[in-house]
Design a protein around this motif. Structure first.
Motif, mmCIF file in Angstrom:
data_model
loop_
_atom_site.group_PDB
_atom_site.id
_atom_site.type_symbol
_atom_site.label_atom_id
_atom_site.label_comp_id
_atom_site.label_asym_id
_atom_site.label_seq_id
_atom_site.Cartn_x
_atom_site.Cartn_y
_atom_site.Cartn_z
ATOM 1 N N GLU A 156 0.829 -1.206 0.000
ATOM 2 C CA GLU A 156 0.000 0.000 0.000
ATOM 3 C C GLU A 156 0.862 1.254 0.000
ATOM 4 O OE1 GLU A 156 -4.007 0.719 2.209
ATOM 5 O OE2 GLU A 156 -2.439 1.124 3.670
ATOM 6 N N ALA A 157 1.923 1.221 0.825
ATOM 7 C CA ALA A 157 2.825 2.373 0.920
ATOM 8 C C ALA A 157 3.480 2.652 -0.427
ATOM 9 C CB ALA A 157 3.872 2.121 2.002
ATOM 10 N N VAL A 158 3.991 1.602 -1.063
ATOM 11 C CA VAL A 158 4.701 1.785 -2.334
ATOM 12 C C VAL A 158 3.729 2.231 -3.424
ATOM 13 C CG1 VAL A 158 6.139 0.654 -4.075
ATOM 14 C CG2 VAL A 158 6.397 0.047 -1.671
ATOM 15 N N LEU A 159 2.536 1.663 -3.382
ATOM 16 C CA LEU A 159 1.535 1.988 -4.398
ATOM 17 C C LEU A 159 1.126 3.458 -4.336
ATOM 18 C CD1 LEU A 159 -0.586 0.965 -6.514
ATOM 19 C CD2 LEU A 159 -2.119 0.591 -4.590
ATOM 20 N N LEU A 160 0.930 3.977 -3.129
ATOM 21 C CA LEU A 160 0.326 5.302 -2.995
ATOM 22 C C LEU A 160 1.332 6.438 -2.913
ATOM 23 C CD1 LEU A 160 -2.464 4.482 -0.371
ATOM 24 C CD2 LEU A 160 -2.760 4.779 -2.827
ATOM 25 N N ALA A 161 2.480 6.187 -2.260
ATOM 26 C CA ALA A 161 3.316 7.309 -1.837
ATOM 27 C C ALA A 161 4.395 7.683 -2.850
ATOM 28 C CB ALA A 161 3.957 6.992 -0.490
ATOM 29 N N ASP A 162 4.813 8.961 -2.762
ATOM 30 C CA ASP A 162 5.993 9.409 -3.496
ATOM 31 C C ASP A 162 7.262 8.973 -2.764
ATOM 32 O OD1 ASP A 162 4.361 10.787 -5.288
ATOM 33 O OD2 ASP A 162 4.328 12.565 -4.008
ATOM 34 N N ARG A 163 7.183 9.053 -1.441
ATOM 35 C CA ARG A 163 8.316 8.618 -0.609
ATOM 36 C C ARG A 163 7.756 7.816 0.562
ATOM 37 N NH1 ARG A 163 11.924 12.951 1.812
ATOM 38 N NH2 ARG A 163 9.977 14.082 2.156
ATOM 39 N N VAL A 164 8.538 6.839 0.994
ATOM 40 C CA VAL A 164 8.121 6.046 2.149
ATOM 41 C C VAL A 164 9.162 6.216 3.248
ATOM 42 C CG1 VAL A 164 7.670 3.728 3.027
ATOM 43 C CG2 VAL A 164 6.913 4.346 0.727
ATOM 44 N N ALA A 165 8.730 6.680 4.415
ATOM 45 C CA ALA A 165 9.628 6.776 5.562
ATOM 46 C C ALA A 165 9.461 5.510 6.388
ATOM 47 C CB ALA A 165 9.288 8.004 6.393
ATOM 48 N N VAL A 166 10.521 4.723 6.485
ATOM 49 C CA VAL A 166 10.452 3.472 7.242
ATOM 50 C C VAL A 166 10.823 3.763 8.684
ATOM 51 C CG1 VAL A 166 11.329 1.119 7.461
ATOM 52 C CG2 VAL A 166 11.088 2.150 5.193
ATOM 53 N N VAL B 234 8.858 -3.120 -3.539
ATOM 54 C CA VAL B 234 8.127 -3.684 -2.406
ATOM 55 C C VAL B 234 9.045 -4.621 -1.614
ATOM 56 C CG1 VAL B 234 6.209 -5.203 -1.734
ATOM 57 C CG2 VAL B 234 5.850 -3.454 -3.487
ATOM 58 N N ASP B 235 9.822 -5.450 -2.353
ATOM 59 C CA ASP B 235 10.755 -6.375 -1.690
ATOM 60 C C ASP B 235 11.786 -5.625 -0.859
ATOM 61 O OD1 ASP B 235 9.682 -8.721 -2.412
ATOM 62 O OD2 ASP B 235 10.992 -9.080 -4.142
ATOM 63 N N GLU B 236 12.319 -4.576 -1.461
ATOM 64 C CA GLU B 236 13.352 -3.783 -0.789
ATOM 65 C C GLU B 236 12.814 -3.239 0.540
ATOM 66 O OE1 GLU B 236 14.625 -0.413 -3.171
ATOM 67 O OE2 GLU B 236 15.323 0.628 -1.372
ATOM 68 N N LEU B 237 11.588 -2.715 0.486
ATOM 69 C CA LEU B 237 10.997 -2.150 1.701
ATOM 70 C C LEU B 237 10.632 -3.240 2.700
ATOM 71 C CD1 LEU B 237 9.121 0.736 0.056
ATOM 72 C CD2 LEU B 237 10.384 0.962 2.180
ATOM 73 N N TRP B 238 10.179 -4.367 2.167
ATOM 74 C CA TRP B 238 9.833 -5.479 3.047
ATOM 75 C C TRP B 238 11.031 -5.873 3.909
ATOM 76 C CZ3 TRP B 238 7.161 -7.996 6.147
ATOM 77 C CH2 TRP B 238 5.810 -8.265 5.913
ATOM 78 N N ASP B 239 12.211 -5.951 3.237
ATOM 79 C CA ASP B 239 13.412 -6.332 3.981
ATOM 80 C C ASP B 239 13.701 -5.342 5.100
ATOM 81 O OD1 ASP B 239 13.770 -8.582 2.495
ATOM 82 O OD2 ASP B 239 15.091 -7.618 1.017
ATOM 83 N N LEU B 240 13.489 -4.053 4.806
ATOM 84 C CA LEU B 240 13.743 -3.026 5.819
ATOM 85 C C LEU B 240 12.760 -3.142 6.983
ATOM 86 C CD1 LEU B 240 14.329 0.004 3.448
ATOM 87 C CD2 LEU B 240 16.023 -0.961 5.006
ATOM 88 N N VAL B 241 11.509 -3.425 6.653
ATOM 89 C CA VAL B 241 10.470 -3.460 7.677
ATOM 90 C C VAL B 241 10.546 -4.745 8.498
ATOM 91 C CG1 VAL B 241 7.972 -3.546 8.069
ATOM 92 C CG2 VAL B 241 8.915 -1.953 6.411
ATOM 93 N N ARG B 242 10.921 -5.843 7.829
ATOM 94 C CA ARG B 242 10.889 -7.155 8.475
ATOM 95 C C ARG B 242 11.702 -7.172 9.760
ATOM 96 N NH1 ARG B 242 12.291 -10.409 4.341
ATOM 97 N NH2 ARG B 242 10.137 -10.733 3.735
ATOM 98 N N ILE B 243 12.916 -6.626 9.664
ATOM 99 C CA ILE B 243 13.801 -6.602 10.842
ATOM 100 C C ILE B 243 13.112 -5.877 11.998
ATOM 101 C CG2 ILE B 243 16.088 -5.913 11.664
ATOM 102 C CD1 ILE B 243 16.747 -5.518 8.569
ATOM 103 N N GLU B 244 12.470 -4.759 11.679
ATOM 104 C CA GLU B 244 11.808 -3.968 12.715
ATOM 105 C C GLU B 244 10.577 -4.687 13.263
ATOM 106 O OE1 GLU B 244 13.357 -1.485 13.889
ATOM 107 O OE2 GLU B 244 14.865 -1.621 12.292
ATOM 108 N N ALA B 245 9.878 -5.376 12.374
ATOM 109 C CA ALA B 245 8.687 -6.114 12.810
ATOM 110 C C ALA B 245 9.076 -7.215 13.789
ATOM 111 C CB ALA B 245 7.956 -6.686 11.610
#
Lengths: 247, 283
Positions: free
Chosen positions: B220-230, B263-274
């Motif tokens: 959703e973040a990648v679809l909608l946003a110009d920039r995503v702050a993780v 999406v994959d790139e962001l997933w990797d960033l978020v996964r660690i935090e999750a």
């Protein structure tokens, strides 16, 4: 209409049983005058204007007292929920006085305001206020933070949200509290009038009883019961309309 | 005065003066926030968060649950007091909520005692618009979100998607410069959510605004946003900001290689935090 008739048919059965029990001598007419006599006495009372004038006196006291109880009770409850210092001040008082039998206030209000309307109105204000306060307090406390925030970010001031969000949020519980207060007001009013008054339905019951006009006394008792029932039904009807949004 | 000029300009679709585009519209600088539950220990929810958002930018705040992303949004909205650091919108410090920053909540926050129309009218009444204009504006935004015919329904009679459309119409009707969205589609089923995302893009293209969009949904973040702050797990910090500008008018975009990789790139960033957030919960 037909449904209501079926619903309240036990009342008709009870009325018939009453009449039969007395007429057959199963119950002494001294303890319970036959229903038909009570009806005749009611017609007499209505005809003489005594019933209407006393009922009007009672309804006036009850109406004013209840109105004041609703206004003051709602204000207290909402402010207690909204502003902590008010809760700290009033909370313990409400807690302490809530379980007190309010009829104990009858001699006190008479001492303060005498035998007339004032003492009855004060009694109903004091006695009926707390259920309203509790309802308003619980309802207002349950009002959602995000609703207040929504109103705020659409330009409502903090005070404004009190009226626009907190009061409507409290409405379901507040209306429940008022219903309790309504029933309580009848109890308090008739008890007070029985003990000290010069007019009113409670006074009339006491007066007729003291003069051994039992059929007339029963007629007034039934009138009070009917008024209480009618008030509750009318109230419920209005409350359902007001809360139509809940579905 | 400046407000009316800006409105006129955007209505005609012209570019704004370059100085307004260059200066960040929202500045968040070194903001911290401690959550103090009624009972129990205080929790550091946000720690030294800094962020700049440009005019008409669509930025997503992405992070695991409990990372303080909603808290950051509420601070920008002026709903919570700023304890440390500073937040400014168009160079004015944020001190309280205001109609320049509209908000849409996850659970809609509609006034349940008001009809759809009355909900949308509320902000317009507070703005003191004349009656005729209020009603026209309300009708316009109700049809914009596709709720024509439901004006007299109460929120309890609407589906989740329709409730959120009402909430969006209510917020857009007051024409805020900034739209704060707190997991707005999080309470909707997957199909409705996907439809609402498309609809939001459509609406946003018609009435461009700055949007700060809180979500834990990477796609959703990648679809909608110009920039995503993780954002990192508690205490929330902005870990990195990723550029995610795609051509949103292209419906096949979500199937493109570039999109999937992003999406994959962001997933990797978020996964660690999750995972970190999960561990915080269990301890």
């Amino acid at each position: 209409m037909k449904q209501a008739l079926i619903r309240y048919s036990p009342l008709i059965i009870l009325a018939a049983a009453w009449e039969i029990a007395v007429r057959t001598g199963f119950v002494s007419a001294l303890a319970l005058p036959p229903l038909s006599d009570v009806v005749l006495a009611w017609i007499d009372l209505a005809h003489s204007g005594e019933l209407a004038s006393n009922a009007l006196a009672s309804l006036w006291r009850g109406g004013v007292g209840l109105f004041l109880a609703i206004v003051v009770g709602t204000a207290f409850g909402v402010l207690m929920a909204w502003w902590r210092p008010v809760n700290a001040l009033l909370g313990p008082l409400v807690e302490a006085f809530y379980p007190m039998p309010k009829s104990a206030l009858i001699p006190i209000t008479v001492l303060w305001l005498g035998f007339g309307d004032g003492s009855k109105i004060l009694l109903i204000l004091l006695g009926c206020m707390l259920p309203v306060t509790m309802g308003a307090f619980n309802g207002a406390r349950g009002s959602e933070q995000v609703l207040v925030w929504s109103a705020r970010c659409m330009g409502a001031s903090r005070i404004r949200t009190l009226w626009d969000v907190v009061v409507p949020s409290a409405l379901p519980e507040l209306l429940n509290g008022i219903r309790t207060a309504l029933a309580l007001s009848f109890i308090l009013l008739v008890s007070a009038e029985l003990i000290v008054a010069r007019e009113g339905l409670g006074y009339l019951i006491g007066f007729l009883g003291a003069n051994a006009s039992y059929d007339a006394m029963f007629a007034v008792v039934l009138t009070v019961a009917f008024l209480g029932f009618a008030a509750d039904r009318i109230y419920q009807f209005i409350a359902d309309r007001v809360l139509a949004w809940r579905e | 005065m400046t407000g009316s000029v800006a409105k006129l300009v955007s209505a005609n679709g012209w570019e704004r003066p370059s100085s307004m585009i260059d200066a960040p519209q929202i500045v968040v600088e070194g903001v911290g926030h401690t959550y103090r539950p009624p009972s129990g220990r205080p929790v550091l929810a946000l720690d030294n968060v800094s962020l700049e958002v440009r005019n008409r930018e669509f930025i997503a705040l992405l992070g695991p649950s409990g990372c303080g992303k909603s808290t950051l949004l509420y601070l920008i909205g002026g709903f919570l007091p700023i304890e440390s650091g500073r937040i400014a919108v168009e160079e004015k410090p944020v001190v309280k909520p205001g109609p320049d920053r509209g908000i849409v909540f996850q659970h809609f926050a509609l006034f349940p005692w008001k009809t759809v129309r009355a909900n949308v009218l509320y902000g317009l009444e507070r703005a003191g618009l004349p009656r005729k204009e209020r009603e026209e504006r309300a009708d316009e935004y109700i049809s914009m979100v596709g709720l024509k015919g439901f004006e007299d329904s109460y929120p309890s009679q609407l589906s989740g998607g329709m409730k959120q459309r009402t909430a969006i119409a209510r917020t857009l009707a007051i024409d805020p410069k900034i739209l704060l969205m707190d997991e707005p589609f999080g309470a909707l089923d997957a199909q409705t959510r996907s439809l609402m995302q498309v609809e939001l893009i459509r609406i946003w293209e018609r009435t461009p605004k700055t949007v700060i969009f809180v979500t834990h949904d990477v796609q959703e973040a990648v679809l909608l946003a110009d920039r995503v702050a993780v954002m990192s797990a508690r205490p929330g910090q902005i870990k990195t900001i990723v550029d995610t500008r795609f051509d949103r008018s292209d419906t096949r975009m979500v199937k493109s290689k570039a999109f999937i990789e992003k999406v994959d790139e962001l997933w990797d960033l978020v996964r660690i935090e999750a995972i970190k957030a999960q561990e915080q919960k269990t301890t």
